[in-house]
Write a protein that holds these residues in place. Sequence first.
Motif, PDB file in Angstrom:
ATOM      1  N   PRO A  35      -2.578  -3.904 -14.278  1.00  0.00           N
ATOM      2  CA  PRO A  35      -3.694  -4.626 -13.641  1.00  0.00           C
ATOM      3  C   PRO A  35      -3.481  -4.904 -12.157  1.00  0.00           C
ATOM      4  N   ARG A  36      -2.261  -4.809 -11.675  1.00  0.00           N
ATOM      5  CA  ARG A  36      -1.999  -5.014 -10.243  1.00  0.00           C
ATOM      6  C   ARG A  36      -2.329  -3.782  -9.415  1.00  0.00           C
ATOM      7  N   VAL A  37      -2.515  -2.643 -10.079  1.00  0.00           N
ATOM      8  CA  VAL A  37      -2.647  -1.356  -9.394  1.00  0.00           C
ATOM      9  C   VAL A  37      -4.104  -0.967  -9.242  1.00  0.00           C
ATOM     10  N   ARG A  38      -4.467  -0.519  -8.062  1.00  0.00           N
ATOM     11  CA  ARG A  38      -5.778   0.117  -7.859  1.00  0.00           C
ATOM     12  C   ARG A  38      -5.588   1.401  -7.067  1.00  0.00           C
ATOM     13  N   VAL A  39      -6.377   2.391  -7.416  1.00  0.00           N
ATOM     14  CA  VAL A  39      -6.337   3.686  -6.739  1.00  0.00           C
ATOM     15  C   VAL A  39      -7.486   3.746  -5.744  1.00  0.00           C
ATOM     16  N   VAL A  40      -7.177   4.095  -4.524  1.00  0.00           N
ATOM     17  CA  VAL A  40      -8.182   4.296  -3.485  1.00  0.00           C
ATOM     18  C   VAL A  40      -8.216   5.788  -3.183  1.00  0.00           C
ATOM     19  N   GLN A  41      -9.311   6.450  -3.550  1.00  0.00           N
ATOM     20  CA  GLN A  41      -9.414   7.879  -3.274  1.00  0.00           C
ATOM     21  C   GLN A  41      -9.976   8.051  -1.872  1.00  0.00           C
ATOM     22  N   ALA A  42      -9.088   8.300  -0.937  1.00  0.00           N
ATOM     23  CA  ALA A  42      -9.476   8.392   0.472  1.00  0.00           C
ATOM     24  C   ALA A  42      -8.369   9.097   1.244  1.00  0.00           C
ATOM     25  N   PRO A  81       8.340  -6.940 -10.272  1.00  0.00           N
ATOM     26  CA  PRO A  81       7.371  -8.030 -10.426  1.00  0.00           C
ATOM     27  C   PRO A  81       7.007  -8.750  -9.129  1.00  0.00           C
ATOM     28  N   ARG A  82       7.768  -8.563  -8.067  1.00  0.00           N
ATOM     29  CA  ARG A  82       7.456  -9.265  -6.816  1.00  0.00           C
ATOM     30  C   ARG A  82       6.183  -8.734  -6.155  1.00  0.00           C
ATOM     31  N   TRP A  83       5.793  -7.524  -6.500  1.00  0.00           N
ATOM     32  CA  TRP A  83       4.539  -6.997  -5.950  1.00  0.00           C
ATOM     33  C   TRP A  83       3.380  -7.592  -6.738  1.00  0.00           C
ATOM     34  N   GLY A  84       2.532  -8.352  -6.060  1.00  0.00           N
ATOM     35  CA  GLY A  84       1.378  -8.944  -6.717  1.00  0.00           C
ATOM     36  C   GLY A  84       0.168  -8.039  -6.700  1.00  0.00           C
ATOM     37  N   GLU A  85       0.133  -7.113  -5.739  1.00  0.00           N
ATOM     38  CA  GLU A  85      -0.968  -6.146  -5.644  1.00  0.00           C
ATOM     39  C   GLU A  85      -0.405  -4.836  -5.133  1.00  0.00           C
ATOM     40  N   ILE A  86      -0.798  -3.757  -5.791  1.00  0.00           N
ATOM     41  CA  ILE A  86      -0.316  -2.419  -5.443  1.00  0.00           C
ATOM     42  C   ILE A  86      -1.524  -1.507  -5.306  1.00  0.00           C
ATOM     43  N   ALA A  87      -1.751  -1.002  -4.109  1.00  0.00           N
ATOM     44  CA  ALA A  87      -2.815  -0.022  -3.892  1.00  0.00           C
ATOM     45  C   ALA A  87      -2.170   1.319  -3.570  1.00  0.00           C
ATOM     46  N   VAL A  88      -2.673   2.377  -4.173  1.00  0.00           N
ATOM     47  CA  VAL A  88      -2.183   3.711  -3.850  1.00  0.00           C
ATOM     48  C   VAL A  88      -3.357   4.520  -3.333  1.00  0.00           C
ATOM     49  N   VAL A  89      -3.200   5.050  -2.124  1.00  0.00           N
ATOM     50  CA  VAL A  89      -4.248   5.839  -1.481  1.00  0.00           C
ATOM     51  C   VAL A  89      -3.936   7.314  -1.688  1.00  0.00           C
ATOM     52  N   GLU A  90      -4.822   8.014  -2.358  1.00  0.00           N
ATOM     53  CA  GLU A  90      -4.645   9.440  -2.639  1.00  0.00           C
ATOM     54  C   GLU A  90      -5.965  10.155  -2.389  1.00  0.00           C
ATOM     55  N   ARG A  91      -5.947  11.153  -1.535  1.00  0.00           N
ATOM     56  CA  ARG A  91      -7.201  11.814  -1.175  1.00  0.00           C
ATOM     57  C   ARG A  91      -7.613  12.921  -2.143  1.00  0.00           C
ATOM     58  N   LEU A 125       0.859  -1.169   0.000  1.00  0.00           N
ATOM     59  CA  LEU A 125       0.000   0.000   0.000  1.00  0.00           C
ATOM     60  C   LEU A 125       0.902   1.227   0.000  1.00  0.00           C
ATOM     61  N   ILE A 126       0.716   2.077  -0.997  1.00  0.00           N
ATOM     62  CA  ILE A 126       1.473   3.320  -1.099  1.00  0.00           C
ATOM     63  C   ILE A 126       0.577   4.459  -0.654  1.00  0.00           C
ATOM     64  N   GLY A 127       1.013   5.179   0.340  1.00  0.00           N
ATOM     65  CA  GLY A 127       0.244   6.307   0.853  1.00  0.00           C
ATOM     66  C   GLY A 127       0.684   7.598   0.205  1.00  0.00           C
ATOM     67  N   GLY A 128      -0.131   8.094  -0.713  1.00  0.00           N
ATOM     68  CA  GLY A 128       0.159   9.314  -1.449  1.00  0.00           C
ATOM     69  C   GLY A 128       0.663   9.027  -2.850  1.00  0.00           C
ATOM     70  N   LEU A 129      -0.109   9.440  -3.858  1.00  0.00           N
ATOM     71  CA  LEU A 129       0.316   9.261  -5.249  1.00  0.00           C
ATOM     72  C   LEU A 129       1.381  10.275  -5.618  1.00  0.00           C
ATOM     73  N   GLY A 130       1.204  11.522  -5.158  1.00  0.00           N
ATOM     74  CA  GLY A 130       2.204  12.555  -5.415  1.00  0.00           C
ATOM     75  C   GLY A 130       2.525  12.695  -6.881  1.00  0.00           C
ATOM     76  N   VAL A 131       3.817  12.792  -7.190  1.00  0.00           N
ATOM     77  CA  VAL A 131       4.226  12.932  -8.593  1.00  0.00           C
ATOM     78  C   VAL A 131       4.444  11.576  -9.257  1.00  0.00           C
ATOM     79  N   GLY A 132       4.227  10.487  -8.525  1.00  0.00           N
ATOM     80  CA  GLY A 132       4.173   9.169  -9.141  1.00  0.00           C
ATOM     81  C   GLY A 132       5.434   8.338  -9.102  1.00  0.00           C
ATOM     82  N   PHE A 133       6.518   8.857  -8.544  1.00  0.00           N
ATOM     83  CA  PHE A 133       7.776   8.103  -8.557  1.00  0.00           C
ATOM     84  C   PHE A 133       7.672   6.779  -7.797  1.00  0.00           C
ATOM     85  N   SER A 134       7.054   6.792  -6.621  1.00  0.00           N
ATOM     86  CA  SER A 134       6.957   5.568  -5.820  1.00  0.00           C
ATOM     87  C   SER A 134       6.083   4.527  -6.513  1.00  0.00           C
ATOM     88  N   LEU A 135       4.951   4.961  -7.055  1.00  0.00           N
ATOM     89  CA  LEU A 135       4.066   4.028  -7.740  1.00  0.00           C
ATOM     90  C   LEU A 135       4.754   3.428  -8.958  1.00  0.00           C
TER      91      LEU A 135
END
Length: 225
Positions: free
Chosen positions: A120-127, A86-96, A69-79
């Motif tokens: 397809p591993r990435v989902r954005v959670v707007q929160a 490839p070791r990450w099977g699921e990536i969620a980024v929480v951006e309010r 889980l990545i907290g903050g999308l920001g300018v996108g470098f972390s995402l």
Amino acid sequence: MHQAQDAVVTVERRTGAYGEVVLRKNGETYEIIANGTFLMDTADGRSERLLVDAALEALPAEKDGLRVLIGGLGVGFSLARAASQPRWGEIAVVEREKAVVDWHRAGHLAPYSEGALEDPRVRVVQADLVTYVRGSDEQWDALCLDIDNGPDWTVTENNGSLYTPSGLAACRERLGPGGVLAVWSAQPSAEFEAALRQAGFAGVRTLEIPVARGVPDVVHVGVKA
């Protein structure tokens, strides 16, 4: 080197539930300003990538299908960094801030997230991240948090609760056994290191990225004992 002041252009300004968020262009560099506080820019990105790298390196090398889980999308470098691993099977980024998501989906920041939002591993959670961490029951292998300039320099007052004993306890609850908490900061904090240990994190360390002037950017890392 700072750009001349007359080179700073406001690209877009929006006001939402959490205040004002502004996208500026300073020469060739984009900047995000939240409630008048400089948050991050596209000038470098080394420390934002280190945030994800440090978390991954602290997890067992033989384990794949990891959830981050990545907290903050920001300018996108972390995402973008997480999506390249490839070791990450699921990536969620929480951006309010919806504006920040929009700037990545079809805007000026899209090149910096490198198409990761289409992975397809990435989902954005707007929160709001603080609310999400405290209210969610999901379990993660890693939390990579970058929503402030550090534990001692928050963008909004409510964010400060994330770094308190109860906030760190909530982060710990969101992690599975051996899970990793990584927190970005614009400066080292011995007090936050101590708070991580008191919250039940082991192997606490601070990784530094030197900057041109001033104190280094850092990533605080701890493992759920």
